[in-house]
Design a protein around this motif. Structure first.
Motif, PDB file in Angstrom:
ATOM      1  N   ASP A  78       0.703  -1.366  -0.176  1.00  0.00           N
ATOM      2  CA  ASP A  78       0.018   0.096  -0.165  1.00  0.00           C
ATOM      3  C   ASP A  78       0.684   1.295   0.025  1.00  0.00           C
ATOM      4  O   ASP A  78       0.447   2.291  -0.637  1.00  0.00           O
ATOM      5  N   ASP A  79       1.925   1.162   0.647  1.00  0.00           N
ATOM      6  CA  ASP A  79       2.978   2.402   0.623  1.00  0.00           C
ATOM      7  C   ASP A  79       3.920   2.443  -0.432  1.00  0.00           C
ATOM      8  O   ASP A  79       5.043   3.159  -0.071  1.00  0.00           O
ATOM      9  N   LEU A  80       3.794   1.926  -1.383  1.00  0.00           N
ATOM     10  CA  LEU A  80       4.618   2.056  -2.512  1.00  0.00           C
ATOM     11  C   LEU A  80       5.021   3.372  -3.022  1.00  0.00           C
ATOM     12  O   LEU A  80       5.979   3.565  -3.490  1.00  0.00           O
ATOM     13  N   GLY A  81       3.946   4.150  -2.930  1.00  0.00           N
ATOM     14  CA  GLY A  81       4.275   5.618  -3.074  1.00  0.00           C
ATOM     15  C   GLY A  81       5.279   6.383  -2.565  1.00  0.00           C
ATOM     16  O   GLY A  81       5.879   7.397  -2.964  1.00  0.00           O
ATOM     17  N   ASN A  82       5.826   5.692  -1.367  1.00  0.00           N
ATOM     18  CA  ASN A  82       6.965   6.135  -0.523  1.00  0.00           C
ATOM     19  C   ASN A  82       8.301   6.233  -1.398  1.00  0.00           C
ATOM     20  O   ASN A  82       9.225   6.776  -1.002  1.00  0.00           O
ATOM     21  N   LEU A  83       8.170   5.323  -2.327  1.00  0.00           N
ATOM     22  CA  LEU A  83       9.590   5.289  -3.567  1.00  0.00           C
ATOM     23  C   LEU A  83       9.623   6.624  -4.188  1.00  0.00           C
ATOM     24  O   LEU A  83       9.399   6.525  -5.473  1.00  0.00           O
ATOM     25  N   ALA A  84       9.883   7.672  -3.502  1.00  0.00           N
ATOM     26  CA  ALA A  84       9.827   8.835  -4.244  1.00  0.00           C
ATOM     27  C   ALA A  84      10.855   9.117  -5.447  1.00  0.00           C
ATOM     28  O   ALA A  84      10.681  10.002  -6.357  1.00  0.00           O
ATOM     29  N   SER A  85      11.974   8.217  -5.263  1.00  0.00           N
ATOM     30  CA  SER A  85      13.082   8.526  -6.241  1.00  0.00           C
ATOM     31  C   SER A  85      12.948   7.605  -7.535  1.00  0.00           C
ATOM     32  O   SER A  85      13.668   7.455  -8.465  1.00  0.00           O
ATOM     33  N   THR A  97      -3.904  -7.107 -10.984  1.00  0.00           N
ATOM     34  CA  THR A  97      -5.030  -6.664 -11.456  1.00  0.00           C
ATOM     35  C   THR A  97      -5.258  -5.052 -11.037  1.00  0.00           C
ATOM     36  O   THR A  97      -5.917  -4.402 -11.852  1.00  0.00           O
ATOM     37  N   VAL A  98      -5.021  -4.601  -9.998  1.00  0.00           N
ATOM     38  CA  VAL A  98      -4.907  -3.357  -9.561  1.00  0.00           C
ATOM     39  C   VAL A  98      -3.390  -2.960  -8.986  1.00  0.00           C
ATOM     40  O   VAL A  98      -2.621  -3.490  -8.707  1.00  0.00           O
ATOM     41  N   LEU A  99      -3.593  -1.508  -8.916  1.00  0.00           N
ATOM     42  CA  LEU A  99      -2.360  -0.987  -8.320  1.00  0.00           C
ATOM     43  C   LEU A  99      -2.728  -0.126  -6.788  1.00  0.00           C
ATOM     44  O   LEU A  99      -3.887   0.158  -6.813  1.00  0.00           O
ATOM     45  N   PRO A 100      -1.784  -0.349  -5.955  1.00  0.00           N
ATOM     46  CA  PRO A 100      -2.329   0.743  -4.834  1.00  0.00           C
ATOM     47  C   PRO A 100      -2.465   2.089  -5.170  1.00  0.00           C
ATOM     48  O   PRO A 100      -1.884   2.784  -6.093  1.00  0.00           O
ATOM     49  N   VAL A 101      -3.498   2.907  -4.330  1.00  0.00           N
ATOM     50  CA  VAL A 101      -3.688   4.187  -4.349  1.00  0.00           C
ATOM     51  C   VAL A 101      -2.415   5.165  -4.347  1.00  0.00           C
ATOM     52  O   VAL A 101      -2.284   6.076  -5.028  1.00  0.00           O
ATOM     53  N   SER A 102      -1.347   4.607  -3.829  1.00  0.00           N
ATOM     54  CA  SER A 102      -0.486   5.584  -3.346  1.00  0.00           C
ATOM     55  C   SER A 102       0.482   5.425  -4.529  1.00  0.00           C
ATOM     56  O   SER A 102       1.374   6.347  -4.436  1.00  0.00           O
ATOM     57  N   PHE A 103       0.282   4.904  -5.567  1.00  0.00           N
ATOM     58  CA  PHE A 103       0.943   4.677  -6.718  1.00  0.00           C
ATOM     59  C   PHE A 103       1.022   6.035  -7.482  1.00  0.00           C
ATOM     60  O   PHE A 103       2.057   6.479  -8.144  1.00  0.00           O
ATOM     61  N   SER A 104      -0.045   7.165  -7.260  1.00  0.00           N
ATOM     62  CA  SER A 104      -0.146   8.399  -7.602  1.00  0.00           C
ATOM     63  C   SER A 104       0.859   9.339  -6.961  1.00  0.00           C
ATOM     64  O   SER A 104       1.029  10.341  -7.699  1.00  0.00           O
ATOM     65  N   GLN A 105       1.320   8.543  -6.036  1.00  0.00           N
ATOM     66  CA  GLN A 105       2.656   9.756  -5.544  1.00  0.00           C
ATOM     67  C   GLN A 105       3.796   9.546  -6.080  1.00  0.00           C
ATOM     68  O   GLN A 105       5.092  10.252  -5.521  1.00  0.00           O
ATOM     69  N   LEU A 106       4.154   8.747  -7.058  1.00  0.00           N
ATOM     70  CA  LEU A 106       5.252   8.432  -7.672  1.00  0.00           C
ATOM     71  C   LEU A 106       5.640   9.333  -8.809  1.00  0.00           C
ATOM     72  O   LEU A 106       5.613   8.957 -10.007  1.00  0.00           O
ATOM     73  N   ARG A 107       6.151  10.600  -8.399  1.00  0.00           N
ATOM     74  CA  ARG A 107       5.904  11.686  -9.116  1.00  0.00           C
ATOM     75  C   ARG A 107       7.230  11.558 -10.022  1.00  0.00           C
ATOM     76  O   ARG A 107       7.237  12.361 -11.052  1.00  0.00           O
ATOM     77  N   SER A 108       8.240  10.773  -9.704  1.00  0.00           N
ATOM     78  CA  SER A 108       9.321  10.619 -10.454  1.00  0.00           C
ATOM     79  C   SER A 108       9.435   9.529 -11.465  1.00  0.00           C
ATOM     80  O   SER A 108      10.254   9.638 -12.261  1.00  0.00           O
ATOM     81  N   LEU A 109       8.410   8.818 -11.552  1.00  0.00           N
ATOM     82  CA  LEU A 109       8.355   7.820 -12.454  1.00  0.00           C
ATOM     83  C   LEU A 109       8.023   8.311 -13.972  1.00  0.00           C
ATOM     84  O   LEU A 109       7.297   9.183 -14.162  1.00  0.00           O
ATOM     85  N   LYS A 110       9.000   7.842 -14.724  1.00  0.00           N
ATOM     86  CA  LYS A 110       9.131   7.887 -16.347  1.00  0.00           C
ATOM     87  C   LYS A 110       8.899   7.008 -17.058  1.00  0.00           C
ATOM     88  O   LYS A 110       8.659   7.247 -18.288  1.00  0.00           O
ATOM     89  N   TRP A 111       8.919   5.601 -16.369  1.00  0.00           N
ATOM     90  CA  TRP A 111       8.783   4.435 -17.323  1.00  0.00           C
ATOM     91  C   TRP A 111       8.203   3.337 -16.758  1.00  0.00           C
ATOM     92  O   TRP A 111       8.675   3.261 -15.419  1.00  0.00           O
ATOM     93  N   LEU A 112       7.262   2.751 -17.290  1.00  0.00           N
ATOM     94  CA  LEU A 112       6.429   1.662 -16.665  1.00  0.00           C
ATOM     95  C   LEU A 112       5.935   0.694 -17.668  1.00  0.00           C
ATOM     96  O   LEU A 112       5.500   1.185 -18.660  1.00  0.00           O
ATOM     97  N   ASP A 113       6.140  -0.469 -17.212  1.00  0.00           N
ATOM     98  CA  ASP A 113       5.638  -1.834 -18.174  1.00  0.00           C
ATOM     99  C   ASP A 113       4.586  -2.761 -17.329  1.00  0.00           C
ATOM    100  O   ASP A 113       5.055  -3.222 -16.364  1.00  0.00           O
ATOM    101  N   LEU A 114       3.438  -2.676 -17.870  1.00  0.00           N
ATOM    102  CA  LEU A 114       2.295  -3.407 -17.162  1.00  0.00           C
ATOM    103  C   LEU A 114       1.530  -4.320 -18.106  1.00  0.00           C
ATOM    104  O   LEU A 114       0.651  -5.113 -17.579  1.00  0.00           O
TER     105      LEU A 114
END
Length: 323
Positions: A78-85, A97-114
């Motif tokens: 649930d706290d995956l969004g803490n990975l700010a870097s 099937t879903v991502l944790p809501v805190s995923f929206s806090q990954l503001r540095s994320l530039k690349w994602l493969d799902l």
């Protein structure tokens, strides 16, 4: 295998700023060991049998690139969004099937493969195909945007829940205050009723005392009157009978004298004693008296006639004044 040996083995997997733990048949992430290597910003955990990440994984805030492709992940912490870097995240070929809501806090994320995950339709639409570098960058941007919308919805729902809880708490406090007010009013009313009861009892006692005092006074007055009457009666009874008045004695003497004279006159007139010498003056006196009475008969009749006329005139005048 001891902790030190694990550290040594982990050191063997480090090359520069990268830790390569792929193809190690791992079922768990060695978070404690990884926490010692804060300069290793790239972590490759691909091609293992990891089904979940421990909550402590979110404390590895120094990570910039993480590869978790080809594992058995069904959920993320649930706290995956803490990975700010974190800038690069590969989740290819898992069971998410879903991502944790805190995923929206990954503001540095530039690349994602799902790709190759059983994502729910809305999330799959936002993720896209991720077939090349460009699409993976778009995936990061769109998924973050999608998760921010979800975050806002969650925040609104939480806000509504908090407001609802506050409203319930406010109503509960209002009911509590109302109940306390009713209880206070009830206690006040009970005290007033108790005071009124004591006042009535006091008034009743005072009235009873006054009635007793009044009755006592009446009894004393009655007793006093009865005593006075008894004393008066005793005085009357003990008082000596008054002496006969002198006039009464004289009157009785005269009556007796007249009766005596009448008896003597009757004896001298009606018996054989009338020829005796002592009856001669008596008979003479009786004859003179009878003569005088006959002489006065006309005067008496005239007096009676005058009285009758005067009485008749008085009655006539009284009757005329009434009419």
């Amino acid at each position: 295998m001891s902790k030190n040996s694990k550290v040594l083995n982990l050191k063997d997997k480090i090359s520069g700023n990268e830790v390569d733990l792929s193809l190690c048949n791992l079922t768990e992430v060695p978070v404690r060991e990884l926490a010692f290597f804060t300069k290793a910003t790239v972590l490759d955990l691909s091609c293992n049998n990891i089904s979940s990440l421990p909550p402590e994984f979110c404390n590895l805030t120094h990570l910039v690139k993480v590869d978790l492709s080809k594992n058995q992940l069904t959920c993320l912490p649930d706290d995956l969004g803490n990975l700010a870097s974190l800038q690069h995240l590969d989740l290819y070929n898992n069971k998410l099937t879903v991502l944790p809501v805190s995923f929206s806090q990954l503001r540095s994320l530039k690349w994602l493969d799902l790709k190759d995950n059983p994502l729910e339709p809305s999330l799959a639409k936002a993720a896209g195909d991720c077939l090349d570098e460009k699409q993976c960058k778009q995936c990061a941007s769109k998924v973050l945007q999608h998760m921010r919308v979800i975050q806002e919805e969650v925040d609104r729902a939480r806000e509504k829940r908090l407001l609802r809880e506050k409203e319930l708490e406010r109503k509960k406090e209002a009911k509590q205050r109302e109940r306390e007010a009713r209880e206070k009013e009830a206690r006040k009313r009970e005290k007033a009723e108790e005071k009124e009861k004591r006042r009535k009892e006091y008034n009743a006692q005072m009235a009873a005392m006054a009635a007793r005092e009044q009755q006592k006074k009446k009894n004393e007055e009655k007793k006093k009157k009865n005593g006075q009457a008894a004393a008066d009666k005793k005085v009357v009874e003990s008082a000596p009978k008054p002496r006969r008045s002198l006039i009464g004695l004289v009157f009785k003497f005269l009556v007796l004298l007249l009766l005596g004279l009448a008896g003597v006159a009757a004896a001298c007139r009606l018996t054989d004693l009338q020829k005796e010498a002592m009856c001669v003056p008596v008979n003479v006196a009786v004859d003179d008296g009878l003569s005088w009475a006959r002489e006065q008969e006309g005067v008496v009749r005239q007096l009676v006639s005058n009285l009758s006329s005067a009485a008749k005139e008085f009655l006539d005048s009284t009757q005329a004044s009434k009419n």
